[in-house]
Write a protein that holds these residues in place. Structure first.
Motif, short mmCIF file in Angstrom:
data_model
loop_
_atom_site.label_atom_id
_atom_site.label_comp_id
_atom_site.label_asym_id
_atom_site.label_seq_id
_atom_site.Cartn_x
_atom_site.Cartn_y
_atom_site.Cartn_z
N HIS A 109 15.30 7.00 28.37
CA HIS A 109 16.70 7.27 28.05
C HIS A 109 16.77 8.41 27.06
O HIS A 109 16.26 8.31 25.95
CB HIS A 109 17.35 6.03 27.43
CG HIS A 109 17.57 4.91 28.40
ND1 HIS A 109 18.58 4.92 29.33
CD2 HIS A 109 16.91 3.74 28.59
CE1 HIS A 109 18.54 3.81 30.05
NE2 HIS A 109 17.53 3.08 29.63
N TRP A 152 31.95 10.01 33.79
CA TRP A 152 32.24 9.43 32.47
C TRP A 152 31.07 9.69 31.54
O TRP A 152 29.98 10.05 31.98
CB TRP A 152 32.60 7.94 32.57
CG TRP A 152 31.46 7.06 32.93
CD1 TRP A 152 31.07 6.70 34.18
CD2 TRP A 152 30.55 6.42 32.02
NE1 TRP A 152 29.97 5.88 34.10
CE2 TRP A 152 29.63 5.70 32.80
CE3 TRP A 152 30.44 6.39 30.64
CZ2 TRP A 152 28.59 4.97 32.24
CZ3 TRP A 152 29.41 5.65 30.06
CH2 TRP A 152 28.50 4.94 30.87
N TRP A 154 29.63 9.11 27.09
CA TRP A 154 29.87 8.48 25.80
C TRP A 154 29.15 9.24 24.70
O TRP A 154 28.26 10.04 24.97
CB TRP A 154 29.42 7.01 25.81
CG TRP A 154 27.94 6.81 25.68
CD1 TRP A 154 27.25 6.55 24.52
CD2 TRP A 154 26.95 6.86 26.72
NE1 TRP A 154 25.90 6.44 24.79
CE2 TRP A 154 25.70 6.62 26.13
CE3 TRP A 154 27.00 7.07 28.09
CZ2 TRP A 154 24.52 6.59 26.86
CZ3 TRP A 154 25.83 7.05 28.83
CH2 TRP A 154 24.60 6.81 28.22
N LYS A 163 32.76 5.00 18.33
CA LYS A 163 32.28 4.85 19.69
C LYS A 163 33.24 5.63 20.58
O LYS A 163 34.36 5.20 20.83
CB LYS A 163 32.29 3.37 20.04
CG LYS A 163 31.86 3.06 21.44
CD LYS A 163 31.91 1.55 21.65
CE LYS A 163 30.96 1.17 22.75
NZ LYS A 163 29.57 1.52 22.40
N GLN A 173 34.21 7.01 24.18
CA GLN A 173 33.98 6.84 25.61
C GLN A 173 34.97 7.75 26.33
O GLN A 173 36.16 7.74 26.04
CB GLN A 173 34.20 5.38 26.03
CG GLN A 173 33.15 4.42 25.44
CD GLN A 173 33.58 2.97 25.57
OE1 GLN A 173 34.54 2.55 24.92
NE2 GLN A 173 32.90 2.21 26.41
N ARG A 191 39.30 4.40 33.36
CA ARG A 191 38.23 4.52 34.36
C ARG A 191 38.68 3.85 35.66
O ARG A 191 38.49 4.40 36.75
CB ARG A 191 36.95 3.88 33.84
CG ARG A 191 35.72 4.40 34.56
CD ARG A 191 34.44 3.95 33.90
NE ARG A 191 34.15 2.56 34.16
CZ ARG A 191 33.04 1.94 33.75
NH1 ARG A 191 32.14 2.59 33.04
NH2 ARG A 191 32.84 0.67 34.01
N ASP A 205 23.97 1.42 33.27
CA ASP A 205 23.94 2.88 33.24
C ASP A 205 23.75 3.46 31.85
O ASP A 205 23.15 4.52 31.69
CB ASP A 205 25.25 3.44 33.84
CG ASP A 205 25.30 3.27 35.34
OD1 ASP A 205 24.23 3.02 35.94
OD2 ASP A 205 26.39 3.39 35.92
N CYS A 206 24.29 2.83 30.82
CA CYS A 206 24.20 3.43 29.48
C CYS A 206 22.97 2.95 28.73
O CYS A 206 22.76 3.33 27.58
CB CYS A 206 25.47 3.17 28.67
SG CYS A 206 25.60 1.52 27.97
N GLY A 207 22.15 2.16 29.37
CA GLY A 207 20.90 1.76 28.75
C GLY A 207 21.05 0.81 27.58
O GLY A 207 20.17 0.71 26.74
N ALA A 243 23.91 0.68 25.43
CA ALA A 243 24.74 1.18 24.33
C ALA A 243 26.11 0.50 24.26
O ALA A 243 26.95 0.89 23.45
CB ALA A 243 24.91 2.69 24.45
N CYS A 244 26.33 -0.49 25.09
CA CYS A 244 27.62 -1.18 25.16
C CYS A 244 28.74 -0.19 25.47
O CYS A 244 29.82 -0.26 24.90
CB CYS A 244 27.92 -1.97 23.89
SG CYS A 244 29.19 -3.24 24.15
N SER A 245 28.46 0.76 26.35
CA SER A 245 29.45 1.79 26.66
C SER A 245 29.87 1.82 28.12
O SER A 245 30.85 2.47 28.45
CB SER A 245 28.88 3.17 26.32
OG SER A 245 28.74 3.30 24.93
N CYS A 246 29.13 1.16 29.02
CA CYS A 246 29.38 1.36 30.44
C CYS A 246 29.94 0.13 31.17
O CYS A 246 30.56 0.27 32.21
CB CYS A 246 28.11 1.83 31.14
SG CYS A 246 26.83 0.56 31.28
N ALA A 247 29.67 -1.05 30.66
CA ALA A 247 30.10 -2.29 31.32
C ALA A 247 29.56 -2.45 32.74
O ALA A 247 30.18 -3.09 33.56
CB ALA A 247 31.63 -2.42 31.31
N THR A 248 28.40 -1.85 33.03
CA THR A 248 27.79 -2.08 34.35
C THR A 248 26.60 -3.04 34.24
O THR A 248 25.70 -3.01 35.06
CB THR A 248 27.34 -0.76 35.02
OG1 THR A 248 26.30 -0.17 34.23
CG2 THR A 248 28.49 0.22 35.15
#
Ligand SMILES: Cc1cc2nc3c(=O)[nH]c(=O)nc-3n(C[C@H](O)[C@H](O)[C@H](O)COP(=O)(O)OP(=O)(O)OC[C@H]3O[C@@H](n4cnc5c(N)ncnc54)[C@H](O)[C@@H]3O)c2cc1C
Ligand code: FES
Lengths: 407, 106
Positions: free
Chosen positions: A43, A321, A323, A330, A332, A381, B39-41, B43-48
């Motif tokens: 990552h 999208w 972040w 934070k 987004q 989104r 998807d965000c690994g 980071a609590c940013s993607c909700a996937t």
């Protein structure tokens, strides 16, 4: 295993997804991922965030553990630079002269940093920030009380500033344009980020023209055109990236600000796909050709490319999208704001640390920058993915529930 | 090492052992369990990385924080036992945890 061989060049976000998706999609042949970095795909976003701040270990960065590739029968060929693609022989050439034949090729070569050739740029203590090795070197120069000068007020520069403040350093950010994040956000959002960084103790200098980096062996100061000299134990330059298209160009593939691909991630050679930061593609939601630098694009386009190689043509139409994490902010972002003619704000930008900026072109909502507002990010989104329209007046009114602003 | 049991939407079960401190998201991704995209690994940013915590484990797993709760409101098919798997750390306390996966993340 079949005799076919899918070879993926570059070993990062797009490559990791492409390899995994090929297996999921039923690719029977061999899969090899060839990359010049020493470790399996990891990552990249934490590099300027938790990893730089010392809050994450390198083991935690891997997208998938090495064992995953073994189990999935994906060969990782690491520490190997690909120097050419021979489309006639259908093989790639490695830096040591060896070659690997392919039946299908995927280019996921990403992007490389834009370099500045300032006087003094070769001094010790001057860095770019793109890969793990860069950050490991930078960390040798960080420490409480030391001074860092960051050239470039984009997301990576500002994240680096935030992480270095966490490490107790004196941090100055130099931005050549009149405001930070100028190319990607509205003036209100730039002003907000400048305010927060100043509150956190960062010095931000806009309209800054760097004249030279000073020092005898290691950098000691940064000199601006107006004569200002800033002490520096280290300098981090973050002034954008360029798509890594050399291989594609030399192989005669169509390249235009990125490797040109169609909606199925195919290059101008039917046996070669490409995905991620290195591509230039058409986005159907915004109806224009673009190049994106995001994990979302690397991951989603890689899925499309893998499907294509498995013989399943599914057009790429994912909503962009992004972040960014800085301090307790934070951010987004859903959608792309470029081309907006109006910004609608929900919440205060001149105090506190939570608001959303909605970008419109006429009546059409293009994107949102949501700061500490995950709900509004998620709502937009969904709205942009499903074609809901937004009522600007309701968005601006915090007493109206966010869901009521969409229909 | 604590065990986590994943049950896919179609009922397929997978048990994996992970080191304490690993997130449920990593337990899935590292073991090639599909259904979690992440998807965000983390980071609590993607909700996937949406999952459902088996009712019997809800109390032990605890409540989502404010950020996570806001994101959960907008995942596909949100339920009272919805969680983002990157925000749950596996511990000896959670040995045997049962997690159900949604039909789709997006
Ligand atoms: C510090 C930092 C922070 C970021 N933060 C965010 C964020 O918060 N959110 C977000 O969405 N995105 C973020 N990004 C952007 C994101 O990391 C990129 O969009 C993503 O990494 C693109 O993946 P990729 O696989 O297309 O290319 P890359 O990650 O660039 O990988 C390409 C790989 O290919 C290798 N390679 C290139 N040419 C060759 C060759 N000839 N032979 C062998 N190997 C080769 C490169 O060395 C590299 O390892 C960040 C990027 C950086 C640097
Ligand atoms: S992995 Fe992105 S929110 Fe959990």
């Amino acid at each position: 295993m079949g005799t076919e061989h899918a070879v993926i060049v570059g070993a990062s976000h797009a490559a990791a997804q492409l390899g995994a998706s090929l297996r999921q999609g039923g690719w029977q042949g061999r899969i090899s991922i060839v990359g010049d970095e020493a470790i399996p795909p990891y990552h990249r976003p934490p590099l300027s965030k938790d990893y730089l701040a010392g809050q994450k270990h390198s083991d935690e960065l891997l997208i998938r553990p090495a064992a995953f590739y073994e189990k999935s029968e994906i060969d990782l060929v690491l520490g190997s630079r690909v120097t050419a693609v021979d489309r006639e022989q259908k093989c790639i050439v490695l830096h040591d002269g060896g070659n690997i034949p392919y039946s299908k090729l995927a280019l996921t070569t990403g992007a490389t940093v834009r370099k500045l050739t300032l006087p003094g740029h070769e001094l010790d203590g001057v860095f770019y920030l793109r890969d793990l090795r860069d950050v490991d070197r930078i960390r040798g120069y960080t420490g409480p009380g030391k001074s860092a000068v960051i050239v470039g007020g984009g997301y990576i520069g500002l994240e680096t500033a935030a992480s270095m403040r966490k490490l107790g350093m004196n941090v100055t950010v130099l931005e050549a344009l009149p405001r930070v994040l100028q190319r990607v956000t509205a003036p209100e959002v730039s002003a907000f980020y400048s305010r927060v960084h100043r509150e956190e103790g960062v010095t931000i200098i806009t309209d800054a023209a760097v004249e030279s980096l000073q020092g005898s062996s290691g950098v000691t100061a940064v000199k601006l055109a107006d004569g200002t000299e800033l002490d520096a134990d280290l300098v981090v330059i973050g002034v954008g990236v360029l798509p890594a298209t050399e291989l594609a160009e030399a192989a005669g593939l169509a390249v235009d600000n990125g490797i040109v691909v169609d909606e199925f991630a195919r290059t101008s050679d039917p046996d070669i796909v490409a995905a991620g930061d290195c591509t230039n593609h058409h986005n159907p939601i915004y109806d224009r050709h673009l190049r994106l630098e995001s994990v979302q694009n690397a991951t989603d386009q890689a899925k499309t490319a893998a499907n294509t190689l498995c013989g399943k043509l599914e057009a790429y139409h994912a909503l962009p999208w992004f972040w960014s994490d800085q301090y307790d902010l934070k951010l987004q972002i859903a959608g792309l704001s470029q081309g907006f003619d109006r910004v609608v704000l929900r919440g205060a930008t001149d105090s506190g640390r939570s608001f959303s900026a909605f970008y419109f072109s006429g009546d059409r909502l293009l994107a949102v920058d949501a700061i500490n507002r995950p709900k509004e990010f998620m709502m937009v989104r969904r709205a942009l993915s499903t074609g809901l329209s937004a009522d600007a007046e309701k968005l601006a009114d915090e007493t109206v529930d966010i869901q009521q602003a969409f229909s | 090492m604590p065990l986590v049991k994943f049950i896919s939407h179609s009922g397929e079960e997978n048990e994996v052992h992970v080191a304490p401190g690993t997130t449920v998201m990593h337990a899935a991704v590292d073991n090639g369990i599909s259904g979690i995209l992440a998807d965000c690994g983390g980071a609590c940013s993607c909700a996937t990385c949406h999952c459902f915590v088996d009712e019997a484990w809800l109390a032990k797993v605890g409540e989502p924080d404010e950020v996570e709760a806001q994101m959960l409101d907008f995942v596909l098919d949100p339920q009272p036992n919805s969680r983002l798997s990157c925000q749950i750390k596996v511990s000896d306390e959670l040995d045997g945890l049962v997690v159900l996966l949604p039909e789709s993340q997006i």
